[in-house]
Motif scaffolding. Structure first.
Motif, PDB file in Angstrom:
ATOM      1  N   UNK A 210      -1.363 -25.125  -8.457  1.00 17.25           N
ATOM      2  CA  UNK A 210      -2.594 -25.439  -7.737  1.00 17.25           C
ATOM      3  C   UNK A 210      -3.639 -25.881  -8.743  1.00 17.25           C
ATOM      4  N   UNK A 211      -4.565 -26.719  -8.297  1.00 16.98           N
ATOM      5  CA  UNK A 211      -5.678 -27.104  -9.180  1.00 16.98           C
ATOM      6  C   UNK A 211      -6.314 -25.836  -9.716  1.00 16.98           C
ATOM      7  N   UNK A 212      -6.558 -25.802 -11.020  1.00 18.92           N
ATOM      8  CA  UNK A 212      -7.024 -24.577 -11.680  1.00 18.92           C
ATOM      9  C   UNK A 212      -8.286 -23.996 -11.021  1.00 18.92           C
ATOM     10  N   UNK A 213      -9.251 -24.868 -10.717  1.00 19.27           N
ATOM     11  CA  UNK A 213     -10.508 -24.368 -10.132  1.00 19.27           C
ATOM     12  C   UNK A 213     -10.262 -23.738  -8.762  1.00 19.27           C
ATOM     13  N   UNK A 214      -9.372 -24.334  -7.976  1.00 24.50           N
ATOM     14  CA  UNK A 214      -9.063 -23.789  -6.650  1.00 24.50           C
ATOM     15  C   UNK A 214      -8.318 -22.471  -6.766  1.00 24.50           C
TER      16      UNK A 214
ATOM     17  N   UNK B 183      -2.557 -27.059  -3.683  1.00 25.90           N
ATOM     18  CA  UNK B 183      -4.016 -27.164  -3.647  1.00 25.90           C
ATOM     19  C   UNK B 183      -4.550 -27.326  -2.230  1.00 25.90           C
ATOM     20  N   UNK B 184      -3.759 -27.959  -1.362  1.00 25.25           N
ATOM     21  CA  UNK B 184      -4.167 -28.136   0.034  1.00 25.25           C
ATOM     22  C   UNK B 184      -3.501 -27.140   0.965  1.00 25.25           C
ATOM     23  N   UNK B 185      -2.977 -26.074   0.397  1.00 27.18           N
ATOM     24  CA  UNK B 185      -2.336 -25.040   1.196  1.00 27.18           C
ATOM     25  C   UNK B 185      -0.913 -25.406   1.591  1.00 27.18           C
ATOM     26  N   UNK B 186      -0.301 -24.527   2.361  1.00 27.24           N
ATOM     27  CA  UNK B 186       1.078 -24.761   2.798  1.00 27.24           C
ATOM     28  C   UNK B 186       1.043 -25.593   4.083  1.00 27.24           C
TER      29      UNK B 186
END
Length: 313
Positions: free
Chosen positions: A198-202, A289-292
């Motif tokens: 996942x994107x680190x910030x997220x 990053x956008x969930x499952x």
């Protein structure tokens, strides 16, 4: 024919549990936990243990099998996990090994050979007493002196692993890091290894939010119950989420500072997990990053069915 196995790895809070349940439902299978702390009874909130509701009828194994005062080693995990993989395969299903404890995962995939490692209980007891008196970092410094490579790969808070490395090095006279090559180069399983990132910030935002939710759900009270029952200096409560609150109970930090430390330690752990899995496994990575969402789930299923052709039949 080799037994088959789906493995899901990735950092804390990335979504492994939800994916494991979704895949198990799709393939009519069962989940085996690959988490070193979810084995402990009464440690539910801090380990983000899958709830009965989240399990949604899917069988989960190697959860709640130990008392918090007991130890649990990677060798014990391997001993418990391998028969479960066989058991699920015999039912005609492909088990899902889901977890973030890298050493546990590789102990299965690469079938580490532990029985040949020598022991010295007296020396181990001495080291455990030293750790209680002087702290984890003192023992980690001892390991640095005799085996810098092992010290680099073992975190100071993984005190059981530090002690084991010192013990094996002393008994054999050979650095522990040089003895960890006892693994099979070819996996005994037909494996589909899914890595979640996942994107680190997220990811960090999710970790911080998860900690806040844990506090709301009663993590402080859960940890205090363990503390009040005399569970101190045990492997279980060295886990992130408990050790920070133990520092609060001991008066070393305010509750606010303990929560800040918990969030920071969780983020650092997630970073180490990502690095470890990228360097030590052959996982194929999927961005969460956008969930499952439906697209990501379909991509993961397509990958699994490509690696394990029989699963879609």
């Amino acid at each position: 024919m080799k037994e088959q196995l789906i493995v899901i790895v990735g950092p804390t809070a990335v979504g492994k549990t939800a994916l494991g349940v979704s895949l198990a439902k799709k393939y009519n299978s069962e989940v085996i936990s690959g988490d070193s702390m979810q084995v402990y009874k009464g440690m539910d909130i801090g380990t983000a243990k899958v709830t009965a509701e989240e399990q949604d009828g899917v069988s989960h194994h190697l959860i709640d099998i130990k008392h918090p005062k007991e130890t649990f080693s990677v060798a014990e995990f391997q001993e418990s996990c391998i028969p479960l993989i066989t058991q699920v395969n015999k039912k005609g299903h492909v088990p899902l090994l889901v977890g973030g404890t890298g050493l546990y995962i590789n102990a299965i995939i690469k079938q580490y050979q532990f029985e040949s490692m020598p022991t010295d209980k007296r020396y181990r007891d001495e080291l455990e007493q030293l750790a209680s008196k002087l702290g984890n970092y003192e023992l980690h410094t001892m390991l640095k002196e005799v085996d810098p490579k092992a010290a680099e790969s073992i975190h100071p808070n993984n005190i059981r692993r530090v002690i084991r490395a010192l013990e094996v090095t002393r008994v054999t006279g050979i650095p522990f890091s040089r003895q960890q090559t006892e693994e099979q180069t070819v996996s005994p399983y037909t494996t589909a290894m899914v890595g979640l990132t996942m994107e680190r910030s997220k990811l960090y935002e999710r970790i911080n939010k998860r900690v806040d939710i844990m506090i709301e759900q009663g993590l402080v009270e859960e940890a205090k119950a363990l503390y009040d029952s005399g569970i101190r200096g045990c492997q279980s409560v060295q886990a992130i989420g408990y050790k920070e609150l133990y520092d609060y109970f001991e008066g070393l930090y305010s509750l606010e500072d303990a929560i800040v430390n918990l969030k920071q330690n969780s983020r650092r752990y997630a970073k180490r997990q990502l690095t470890w899995f990228r360097n030590k496994t052959d996982a194929t990575w999927f961005d969460m990053s956008n969930g499952l969402n439906e697209q990501t789930f379909t991509e993961i299923c397509t990958f699994i069915e490509g690696e394990i052709p029989f699963i879609s039949k």
